[in-house]
Enzyme design. Structure first.
Site, PDB file in Angstrom:
ATOM      1  N   GLU A  84       0.893  -1.146  -0.064  1.00 46.89           N
ATOM      2  CA  GLU A  84       0.037   0.054  -0.060  1.00 46.89           C
ATOM      3  C   GLU A  84       0.682   1.205  -0.123  1.00 46.89           C
ATOM      4  O   GLU A  84       0.648   2.296  -0.881  1.00 46.89           O
ATOM      5  CB  GLU A  84      -0.870   0.085   1.263  1.00 46.89           C
ATOM      6  CG  GLU A  84      -1.845  -1.174   1.313  1.00 46.89           C
ATOM      7  CD  GLU A  84      -1.487  -2.246   2.281  1.00 46.89           C
ATOM      8  OE1 GLU A  84      -0.264  -2.747   2.008  1.00 46.89           O
ATOM      9  OE2 GLU A  84      -2.137  -2.829   3.007  1.00 46.89           O
ATOM     10  N   CYS A 112      -2.798  -2.790   7.256  1.00 47.74           N
ATOM     11  CA  CYS A 112      -2.218  -2.601   8.820  1.00 47.74           C
ATOM     12  C   CYS A 112      -2.377  -1.103   9.141  1.00 47.74           C
ATOM     13  O   CYS A 112      -2.790  -0.186   8.458  1.00 47.74           O
ATOM     14  CB  CYS A 112      -0.992  -3.072   8.844  1.00 47.74           C
ATOM     15  SG  CYS A 112       0.458  -1.935   7.964  1.00 47.74           S
TER      16      CYS A 112
END
Length: 181
Positions: A84, A112
């Site tokens: 990401e 996360c």
């Protein structure tokens, strides 16, 4: 007019909160989500092939991918090189702005805390992910950072897109890891 030209406009319309839509419009958007998630899966496969945790991400603006990423944490020994983060950084360079308003991110696994924070900081509109991460997910599983009302920016979240395929890649990866211990 080709189907590809219609789909991004429908996707943007629905993501902006239009609730009255036909079955066909809904189906077209599902197909669009799957198309971009398959691109994220291609990125995850690249990570798998490098013996990295197989997570992939793509950032989309106006129906075009402007950022791609896959995990490189082990290869570069950098704890921040999650799929990401890499996709967001590439998208920011392409957009020539850290503000990624009008962009959506597709990720194979629920992000996360670090990646969820980067999505908030980058002002992305939407997060679309495949499989949940009950041990570390911050888009609804463990925490829900991306929709926390205390932040000045929140993302719309759509989960479960190609969930089985996204989850299976992770399962296969860790099964192989355990086999070679």
């Amino acid at each position: 007019m080709s189907r590809q030209l219609i789909l991004p406009k429908l996707c943007v319309t629905i993501l902006k909160g239009i609730k009255n839509r036909t079955y066909f419009e809904t189906w077209d958007v599902v197909l669009l989500y799957e198309e971009f998630m398959r691109e994220a899966l291609k990125e995850a496969q690249k990570a798998y092939d490098l013996d990295e945790v197989p997570i992939g991400a793509v950032v989309v603006k106006d129906g075009e991918i402007i950022g791609r990423g896959h995990n490189l944490r082990e290869k570069d020994q950098d704890p921040t090189l999650h799929a990401e983060i890499i996709a967001i950084a590439n998208a920011a360079r392409a957009a020539k702005s850290w503000r990624l308003t009008g962009c959506d991110i597709y990720v194979t696994i629920e992000p996360c805390p670090m990646c969820a924070g980067a999505m908030i900081q980058g002002r992305l509109d939407s997060l679309i992910f495949g499989a949940k991460d009950p041990k570390g997910g911050c888009a609804g599983s463990l925490y829900d950072l991306v929709r926390d009302q205390r932040f000045n920016h929140r993302l719309e979240v759509i989960d479960g897109v190609l969930e089985d395929e996204c989850g299976q890649l992770m399962t296969d990866f860790f099964r192989e890891k355990r086999k070679h211990r």
